[in-house]
Write a protein that holds these residues in place. Structure first.
Motif, PDB file in Angstrom:
ATOM      1  N   ILE A  94     -10.254  95.307  -8.692  1.00  0.00           N
ATOM      2  CA  ILE A  94     -10.841  95.166  -7.291  1.00  0.00           C
ATOM      3  C   ILE A  94     -11.404  96.487  -7.113  1.00  0.00           C
ATOM      4  O   ILE A  94     -10.880  97.588  -7.038  1.00  0.00           O
ATOM      5  CB  ILE A  94      -9.880  94.614  -6.205  1.00  0.00           C
ATOM      6  CG1 ILE A  94      -9.085  93.372  -6.515  1.00  0.00           C
ATOM      7  CG2 ILE A  94     -10.258  94.719  -4.880  1.00  0.00           C
ATOM      8  CD1 ILE A  94      -7.939  93.016  -5.541  1.00  0.00           C
ATOM      9  N   ALA A 115      -4.299  96.904  -6.374  1.00  0.00           N
ATOM     10  CA  ALA A 115      -5.790  96.289  -6.300  1.00  0.00           C
ATOM     11  C   ALA A 115      -6.806  96.917  -7.408  1.00  0.00           C
ATOM     12  O   ALA A 115      -7.252  96.255  -7.994  1.00  0.00           O
ATOM     13  CB  ALA A 115      -6.391  96.584  -5.036  1.00  0.00           C
ATOM     14  N   LYS A 116      -6.532  98.296  -7.615  1.00  0.00           N
ATOM     15  CA  LYS A 116      -7.298  99.005  -8.580  1.00  0.00           C
ATOM     16  C   LYS A 116      -7.095  98.428  -9.906  1.00  0.00           C
ATOM     17  O   LYS A 116      -8.060  98.125 -10.580  1.00  0.00           O
ATOM     18  CB  LYS A 116      -7.284 100.412  -8.226  1.00  0.00           C
ATOM     19  CG  LYS A 116      -8.472 101.119  -9.331  1.00  0.00           C
ATOM     20  CD  LYS A 116      -8.158 102.767  -8.996  1.00  0.00           C
ATOM     21  CE  LYS A 116      -9.173 103.338 -10.088  1.00  0.00           C
ATOM     22  NZ  LYS A 116      -8.833 105.014 -10.019  1.00  0.00           N
ATOM     23  N   THR A 148      -4.302 102.698  -1.253  1.00  0.00           N
ATOM     24  CA  THR A 148      -5.199 102.362  -2.229  1.00  0.00           C
ATOM     25  C   THR A 148      -6.432 103.310  -2.271  1.00  0.00           C
ATOM     26  O   THR A 148      -6.948 103.586  -1.205  1.00  0.00           O
ATOM     27  CB  THR A 148      -5.623 100.970  -2.552  1.00  0.00           C
ATOM     28  OG1 THR A 148      -6.280 100.578  -3.611  1.00  0.00           O
ATOM     29  CG2 THR A 148      -6.513 100.629  -1.204  1.00  0.00           C
ATOM     30  N   PHE A 195       0.099  94.347  -2.693  1.00  0.00           N
ATOM     31  CA  PHE A 195      -1.371  93.935  -2.859  1.00  0.00           C
ATOM     32  C   PHE A 195      -2.495  95.210  -3.025  1.00  0.00           C
ATOM     33  O   PHE A 195      -3.092  95.578  -3.918  1.00  0.00           O
ATOM     34  CB  PHE A 195      -1.951  93.030  -1.683  1.00  0.00           C
ATOM     35  CG  PHE A 195      -3.374  93.194  -1.664  1.00  0.00           C
ATOM     36  CD1 PHE A 195      -4.165  92.073  -2.350  1.00  0.00           C
ATOM     37  CD2 PHE A 195      -4.267  93.920  -0.996  1.00  0.00           C
ATOM     38  CE1 PHE A 195      -5.405  91.903  -2.510  1.00  0.00           C
ATOM     39  CE2 PHE A 195      -5.535  93.840  -0.905  1.00  0.00           C
ATOM     40  CZ  PHE A 195      -6.123  92.918  -1.645  1.00  0.00           C
ATOM     41  N   ALA A 196      -1.983  96.033  -1.975  1.00  0.00           N
ATOM     42  CA  ALA A 196      -2.855  97.342  -2.105  1.00  0.00           C
ATOM     43  C   ALA A 196      -2.867  98.357  -3.061  1.00  0.00           C
ATOM     44  O   ALA A 196      -3.568  98.938  -3.844  1.00  0.00           O
ATOM     45  CB  ALA A 196      -2.820  97.973  -0.415  1.00  0.00           C
ATOM     46  N   GLU A 229     -10.624  87.659  -4.486  1.00  0.00           N
ATOM     47  CA  GLU A 229      -9.501  87.137  -3.982  1.00  0.00           C
ATOM     48  C   GLU A 229      -9.665  86.779  -2.375  1.00  0.00           C
ATOM     49  O   GLU A 229     -10.334  87.636  -1.651  1.00  0.00           O
ATOM     50  CB  GLU A 229      -8.420  88.161  -4.274  1.00  0.00           C
ATOM     51  CG  GLU A 229      -8.145  88.459  -5.656  1.00  0.00           C
ATOM     52  CD  GLU A 229      -6.928  89.218  -5.935  1.00  0.00           C
ATOM     53  OE1 GLU A 229      -6.222  89.571  -4.923  1.00  0.00           O
ATOM     54  OE2 GLU A 229      -6.556  89.704  -7.099  1.00  0.00           O
ATOM     55  N   ILE A 249     -12.538  96.086  -1.054  1.00  0.00           N
ATOM     56  CA  ILE A 249     -11.480  95.431  -0.007  1.00  0.00           C
ATOM     57  C   ILE A 249     -12.072  95.028   1.365  1.00  0.00           C
ATOM     58  O   ILE A 249     -12.624  95.907   1.905  1.00  0.00           O
ATOM     59  CB  ILE A 249     -10.091  95.800  -0.015  1.00  0.00           C
ATOM     60  CG1 ILE A 249      -9.384  96.064  -1.450  1.00  0.00           C
ATOM     61  CG2 ILE A 249      -9.316  95.136   0.783  1.00  0.00           C
ATOM     62  CD1 ILE A 249      -8.174  96.844  -1.435  1.00  0.00           C
ATOM     63  N   ARG A 274      -5.928  95.619 -10.752  1.00  0.00           N
ATOM     64  CA  ARG A 274      -6.245  94.300 -10.896  1.00  0.00           C
ATOM     65  C   ARG A 274      -8.075  94.185 -10.898  1.00  0.00           C
ATOM     66  O   ARG A 274      -8.613  93.293 -11.256  1.00  0.00           O
ATOM     67  CB  ARG A 274      -5.911  93.223  -9.892  1.00  0.00           C
ATOM     68  CG  ARG A 274      -4.411  93.199  -9.836  1.00  0.00           C
ATOM     69  CD  ARG A 274      -3.803  92.073  -8.806  1.00  0.00           C
ATOM     70  NE  ARG A 274      -4.746  91.803  -7.712  1.00  0.00           N
ATOM     71  CZ  ARG A 274      -4.258  92.556  -6.636  1.00  0.00           C
ATOM     72  NH1 ARG A 274      -3.347  93.466  -6.813  1.00  0.00           N
ATOM     73  NH2 ARG A 274      -4.935  92.314  -5.478  1.00  0.00           N
TER      74      ARG A 274
END
Length: 160
Positions: A50, A45-46, A71, A41-42, A25, A53, A48
């Motif tokens: 990700i 993140a996991k 996160t 976002f943070a 992203e 980062i 989603r």
């Protein structure tokens, strides 16, 4: 990245990730101007998917640390030159309190951030590992070629 002005540095990470065929992203998020968006976002993140980062920021450079605080996903900070030749951003990123680490690359080190993220992802993904190993081998090949070229460079007192 903290703002669109960071793109010239952060796109170096994006281009490397693209070369390695790593999905990613790319967002502009400001710890100071859009804190709610940074938190969203943070914290998500996991979930989603990700796994690493890369957060670039200049000046006060709070973005990598704020994300790391929100996160469990590893965060790589990229200090970006915008004032004080990037030293202010570097210090802001490397001076994290115990318990909230942020891996940090050199000032304007977007490409190294992409490489570090890829090396982390290669631990779990054999396809990424293969591409990463090929990249590393290509670095050695470049130096071997340079040394062959240097043998052709002549100077009166050069002995090799």
């Amino acid at each position: 990245m903290g703002s669109i002005s960071d793109l010239p540095i952060m796109e170096k990470a994006a281009k490397f990730l693209d070369t390695m065929e790593v999905p990613f992203e790319m967002n502009a998020l400001s710890a100071h101007r859009t804190p709610a968006e940074v938190e969203s976002f943070a914290r998500g993140a996991k979930e989603r998917g990700i796994e690493v980062i890369i957060a670039g920021a200049g000046m006060a450079a709070a973005l990598p640390g704020v994300i790391a605080a929100l996160t469990p996903v590893p965060v790589i900070g990229v200090p970006i030159s915008s004032s004080l030749e990037g030293r202010d951003a570097l210090y802001a990123i490397v001076q994290m309190p115990p318990g909230i680490p942020v891996a940090t690359v050199g000032i304007d080190g977007g490409m190294n951030a992409g490489i570090l993220a890829t090396s982390i992802l290669a631990l779990k993904d054999q396809n990424v590992e293969k591409r990463y190993e090929e990249y590393r081998a290509s670095l050695a090949e470049k130096i071997v070629k340079v040394n062959a070229q240097l043998k052709e460079v002549k100077y009166k007192y050069k002995v090799n």
